[in-house]
Design an enzyme around this catalytic site. Structure first.
Site, PDB file in Angstrom:
ATOM      1  N   ASP A 134      28.342  14.510  31.761  1.00 27.67           N
ATOM      2  CA  ASP A 134      27.554  15.483  30.985  1.00 27.67           C
ATOM      3  C   ASP A 134      26.333  14.828  30.354  1.00 27.67           C
ATOM      4  O   ASP A 134      25.240  15.391  30.324  1.00 27.67           O
ATOM      5  CB  ASP A 134      28.393  16.083  29.847  1.00 27.67           C
ATOM      6  CG  ASP A 134      29.442  17.020  30.394  1.00 27.67           C
ATOM      7  OD1 ASP A 134      29.434  17.248  31.628  1.00 27.67           O
ATOM      8  OD2 ASP A 134      30.264  17.514  29.596  1.00 27.67           O
ATOM      9  N   LYS A 161      40.788  40.180  47.287  1.00 29.76           N
ATOM     10  CA  LYS A 161      39.767  41.173  46.905  1.00 29.76           C
ATOM     11  C   LYS A 161      39.451  40.967  45.425  1.00 29.76           C
ATOM     12  O   LYS A 161      40.220  41.363  44.549  1.00 29.76           O
ATOM     13  CB  LYS A 161      40.294  42.580  47.162  1.00 29.76           C
ATOM     14  CG  LYS A 161      39.277  43.661  46.880  1.00 29.76           C
ATOM     15  CD  LYS A 161      39.760  44.994  47.423  1.00 29.76           C
ATOM     16  CE  LYS A 161      38.737  46.098  47.233  1.00 29.76           C
ATOM     17  NZ  LYS A 161      38.446  46.410  45.854  1.00 29.76           N
ATOM     18  N   ARG A 199      25.152  46.696  43.857  1.00 29.82           N
ATOM     19  CA  ARG A 199      25.443  47.537  45.004  1.00 29.82           C
ATOM     20  C   ARG A 199      24.848  48.936  44.829  1.00 29.82           C
ATOM     21  O   ARG A 199      24.353  49.521  45.777  1.00 29.82           O
ATOM     22  CB  ARG A 199      26.963  47.621  45.160  1.00 29.82           C
ATOM     23  CG  ARG A 199      27.400  48.579  46.212  1.00 29.82           C
ATOM     24  CD  ARG A 199      28.832  48.309  46.640  1.00 29.82           C
ATOM     25  NE  ARG A 199      29.196  49.263  47.646  1.00 29.82           N
ATOM     26  CZ  ARG A 199      29.906  50.367  47.417  1.00 29.82           C
ATOM     27  NH1 ARG A 199      30.360  50.607  46.215  1.00 29.82           N
ATOM     28  NH2 ARG A 199      30.168  51.197  48.387  1.00 29.82           N
ATOM     29  N   GLU A 233      30.798  38.904  45.258  1.00 26.31           N
ATOM     30  CA  GLU A 233      31.374  39.637  44.135  1.00 26.31           C
ATOM     31  C   GLU A 233      31.137  38.812  42.870  1.00 26.31           C
ATOM     32  O   GLU A 233      31.580  37.662  42.772  1.00 26.31           O
ATOM     33  CB  GLU A 233      32.879  39.816  44.393  1.00 26.31           C
ATOM     34  CG  GLU A 233      33.547  40.819  43.495  1.00 26.31           C
ATOM     35  CD  GLU A 233      33.378  42.273  43.972  1.00 26.31           C
ATOM     36  OE1 GLU A 233      32.587  42.526  44.918  1.00 26.31           O
ATOM     37  OE2 GLU A 233      34.026  43.146  43.380  1.00 26.31           O
ATOM     38  N   CYS A 292      39.264  44.802   0.465  1.00 22.68           N
ATOM     39  CA  CYS A 292      40.371  44.432   1.351  1.00 22.68           C
ATOM     40  C   CYS A 292      40.085  43.076   1.989  1.00 22.68           C
ATOM     41  O   CYS A 292      39.025  42.876   2.571  1.00 22.68           O
ATOM     42  CB  CYS A 292      40.522  45.490   2.444  1.00 22.68           C
ATOM     43  SG  CYS A 292      41.786  45.067   3.641  1.00 22.68           S
TER      44      CYS A 292
HETATM   45  P1  AMP Z   1      36.267  49.511  46.676  1.00 24.57           P
HETATM   46  O1  AMP Z   1      35.326  49.272  45.537  1.00 24.57           O
HETATM   47  O2  AMP Z   1      37.667  49.764  46.291  1.00 24.57           O
HETATM   48  O3  AMP Z   1      35.702  50.474  47.697  1.00 24.57           O
HETATM   49  O4  AMP Z   1      36.357  48.120  47.432  1.00 24.57           O
HETATM   50  C1  AMP Z   1      35.242  47.581  48.068  1.00 24.57           C
HETATM   51  C2  AMP Z   1      34.684  46.489  47.212  1.00 24.57           C
HETATM   52  O5  AMP Z   1      35.539  45.361  47.172  1.00 24.57           O
HETATM   53  C3  AMP Z   1      33.415  45.968  47.749  1.00 24.57           C
HETATM   54  O6  AMP Z   1      32.338  46.739  47.302  1.00 24.57           O
HETATM   55  C4  AMP Z   1      33.357  44.582  47.195  1.00 24.57           C
HETATM   56  O7  AMP Z   1      32.597  44.637  46.011  1.00 24.57           O
HETATM   57  C5  AMP Z   1      34.772  44.247  46.780  1.00 24.57           C
HETATM   58  N1  AMP Z   1      35.295  43.008  47.341  1.00 24.57           N
HETATM   59  C6  AMP Z   1      35.881  42.039  46.618  1.00 24.57           C
HETATM   60  N2  AMP Z   1      36.283  41.020  47.377  1.00 24.57           N
HETATM   61  C7  AMP Z   1      35.935  41.337  48.640  1.00 24.57           C
HETATM   62  C8  AMP Z   1      36.083  40.676  49.887  1.00 24.57           C
HETATM   63  N3  AMP Z   1      36.709  39.495  49.981  1.00 24.57           N
HETATM   64  N4  AMP Z   1      35.608  41.296  50.969  1.00 24.57           N
HETATM   65  C9  AMP Z   1      35.017  42.499  50.879  1.00 24.57           C
HETATM   66  N5  AMP Z   1      34.852  43.166  49.741  1.00 24.57           N
HETATM   67  C10 AMP Z   1      35.302  42.597  48.616  1.00 24.57           C
END
Ligand code: AMP
Length: 658
Positions: free
Chosen positions: A31, A111, A132, A167, A423
């Site tokens: 650091d 996910k 998005r 993400e 209080c």
């Molecule tokens: P949903 O929002 O339920 O339609 O799920 C789709 C979303 O999952 C996408 O818009 C991504 O933002 C998110 N996501 C997170 N991890 C992944 C991944 N490994 N592959 C694809 N989508 C992902």
């Protein structure tokens, strides 16, 4: 070395260190060394601004705040995913996908529960990043994304144009820290890491986004001009080589392997630093993806398997009530320790009385519990068949457990709030409000000083500020006596602040700075305000019934009376000094006699004068009114003789308040 070259070298060294630290989780540079190089770079950039790059590691702390986000049309749409909820549905998806292609290989990935963004690079430089949005058009959050240290700003050997999708998330640890901090500050809590990440990424001020320590995992190559790949796995390896933090993946060859991978991710999920809400199953071959194509909503070659939340049963041992810094009483169930979603849960929030009534939760009950957003333990329902005999309905106390003051229902009806002016749970906050700029405006009483004084036992109510001595406070600063003297004179000066500020400073619910002013100018003195009725208060244009009731409730508390008494004793101004355009007493002369109960003589005189009247010491033919208190003597007699109208104190008050 030339400054230009040294700047480029430092940028590279620091970028490399960032990558090791934030992406590989394998810090190599101490650091101390990092800070030293960063400082050197900052210094060179200051001296040679012509060589300073907007992508420099020095620029990752958050730049200027924006007015609004610009729209960005995604070059490649950010598609959604079809959901599957059961092993059968998953199997069906795999079999159907296999039908359409010759040899199917699947990629299974966690996910991540955050929000999707696209990052665009031109000539290897981070150009723009967008949320998005609706998949086609999102918001430009480039400045906020720059504060995410794991996102590379410069790519070595990248094509002219490259877009990746990932993400953005907030780690569980950061989320918990952030919420603890917000609780401390009396701010509303984020329900889960995803909300916190979304709120942070959509901040107009990148400095705030920077403090939130967001992170990212990249999971798709959207576009790489002039490059060709045959599988998704290859693109992920390529992105890793460009130093992106990339989602982990496993390759599977049939429905059985896919299921095993999904189960494995579920088993490991609580050990991950980020929240996940499922697994994504994708066809690995890019050519086959093109053959299968997309429906209007999502690609046919991918699916998201959503994990059901983990639910356990446990027993409510006790219900305890905490008082927050804003005075809200929050009931909490103390439960038999139970392992849930990766941690041992020992308590669950019960939110408020309505929640307890609605679910009929009692001490001794067996309850089903899960984690909301995988983090915050929450009671779903009571298992009534297991209720022990004699369990009684629970009611929140009607007195504050911290200070004993009355508890009232909040304006929105859901929360109970302590009304105690002193209080201990709310003290630091009340004092901070009392001294704030629109209230008594005492400079030098910052939050750390206030906390220090509370700890030392010198402050247990806002009134104590006026009883502080130099001895009490001088130990709190390095510069000792000078700072202490300055503060004491600021405190002294604040005694003369207008009544409106004082009323606002008392922190009565819904009485803001504007209402404080309106009350001060309508009633003129603190005492007149204290004796006002509901009708008197609601007669004012700025005061509604709820606010009026809050005022009455506040003044009816014994803690409030004590506070007011001590402020009065300290010599704090209780009279309105506001400019008044109302000259209802112009040309009128008043004589005060006898003992008044609502005003001191000075206050009554001030009232007469603020409406343009005069107060005289003796009764004559020129006297317009005599205000007679108790035991009025010769002046009253003289008034009667001369036929001068005599007012009771009540009538006088009415004339002022009309
Ligand atoms: P949903 O929002 O339920 O339609 O799920 C789709 C979303 O999952 C996408 O818009 C991504 O933002 C998110 N996501 C997170 N991890 C992944 C991944 N490994 N592959 C694809 N989508 C992902």
């Amino acid at each position: 070395m030339e400054p230009k070259e040294r700047i480029a070298q430092l940028m590279q060294l620091l970028d490399e260190a960032n990558h090791q630290y934030y992406v590989l989780d394998d810090p190599r540079m101490p650091d101390y060394e990092y800070d030293r190089l960063l400082r050197e770079l900052e210094e060179l950039e200051r001296q040679y601004p012509q060589y300073a790059s907007p992508l420099s590691p020095t620029q990752r702390v958050g730049g200027k705040a924006l007015e609004q986000f610009e729209e960005v049309t995604h070059a490649v749409p950010l598609e959604s995913l079809q959901d599957v909820f059961s092993p059968e549905e998953l199997r069906e998806f795999v079999l159907k996908t296999e039908e359409g292609v010759t040899e199917a290989v699947f990629c299974v990935e966690p996910k991540v529960d955050g929000l999707s963004v696209a990052l665009e690079y031109i000539d290897g430089k981070f150009f723009r990043g967008a949320t998005r949005g609706d998949g086609r058009v999102g918001e430009d959050v480039t400045e906020n994304l720059k504060t995410i240290r794991s996102i590379p700003m410069v790519l070595e050997g990248a094509p002219r144009r490259l877009i990746v999708r990932g993400e953005v998330y907030m780690s569980k640890k950061t989320f918990e820290k952030l919420n603890a901090q917000r609780e401390e500050q009396g701010k509303p809590l984020f329900a889960n890491p995803r909300n916190a990440a979304a709120g942070s990424l959509r901040q107009l001020d990148p400095k705030i986004a920077a403090q939130r320590q967001l992170d990212i995992l990249v999971f798709n190559l959207q576009l790489a001009e002039g490059k060709s790949f045959s599988t998704h796995g290859e693109t992920l390896d390529y992105l890793r080589s460009l130093r992106f933090p990339v989602i982990p993946h496993v390759l599977c060859r049939d429905a059985g392997q896919v299921w095993d991978a999904v189960v494995q991710i579920d088993a490991d999920r609580y050990a991950l630093p980020y929240d996940i809400d499922g697994a994504v199953i994708k066809l690995d071959s890019l050519a086959d993806r093109t053959i299968l194509g997309s429906t209007a909503k999502f690609p046919r070659w991918a699916a998201a398997y959503k994990y059901p939340p983990e639910i356990k049963s446990t027993v409510v041992r006790d219900i305890v009530v905490q008082v927050g810094r804003t005075g809200v009483l929050t009931p909490k169930a103390v439960v038999e320790p139970v392992r849930l979603a990766g941690t041992t849960v020992t308590n669950a929030t019960l939110h408020n009385q309505d929640f307890i009534v609605q679910k009929d939760i009692r001490i001794g009950d067996t309850v089903r519990i899960r984690k909301a957003g995988e983090i915050i333990p929450e009671i779903l329902e009571v298992e009534f068949d297991k209720r022990p005999e004699g369990a009684v309905a629970y009611h929140l106390p009607d007195k504050c457990p911290m200070c004993g003051a009355d508890v009232v229902r909040d304006d929105d009806g859901a929360f109970l709030r302590c009304t105690g002016a002193s209080c201990p749970a709310q003290l630091a906050r009340n004092i901070a409000h009392f001294v704030s700029r629109d209230a008594m405006d005492i400079e030098g009483l910052g939050s750390s000083i206030v906390e220090g004084l509370i700890k030392l036992g010198h402050l247990s109510s806002p009134a104590d500020i006026y009883y502080l001595t130099q001895e009490d406070i001088q130990g709190l600063w390095k510069s000792g006596t000078t700072a202490a003297k300055k503060l004491l004179s600021a405190i002294e000066a604040s005694k003369g602040q207008d009544l409106g500020r004082l009323i606002y400073g008392l922190g009565i619910r819904q009485v803001g700075a504007k209402a404080g002013k309106a009350l001060a100018s309508a009633f003129g003195t603190m005492d007149a305000l204290m004796s006002a009725s509901l009708e008197d208060l609601t007669a004012l244009p700025d005061i509604g019934e709820i606010t009026a009731r809050n005022i009455l409730e506040w003044f009816s508390q014994s803690q409030s009376q004590t506070l007011i008494g001590r402020l009065r004793e300290a010599g704090v101004n209780f009279t309105s000094t506001q400019e008044i355009t109302d000259t209802r007493f112009a040309g009128k002369t008043f004589v005060l006699t006898g003992a008044l109960t609502r005003f001191t003589r000075d206050e009554a005189t001030a009232q007469i004068e603020r409406f343009g009247g005069k107060a005289a010491g003796s009764v004559s033919k020129k006297t317009s009114f005599v205000v007679a208190g108790e035991n009025a003597g010769s002046k009253l007699k003289k008034a009667n003789e001369l036929g001068i109208p005599v007012l009771t104190e009540e009538e006088f008050l009415q004339m002022i308040q009309e």
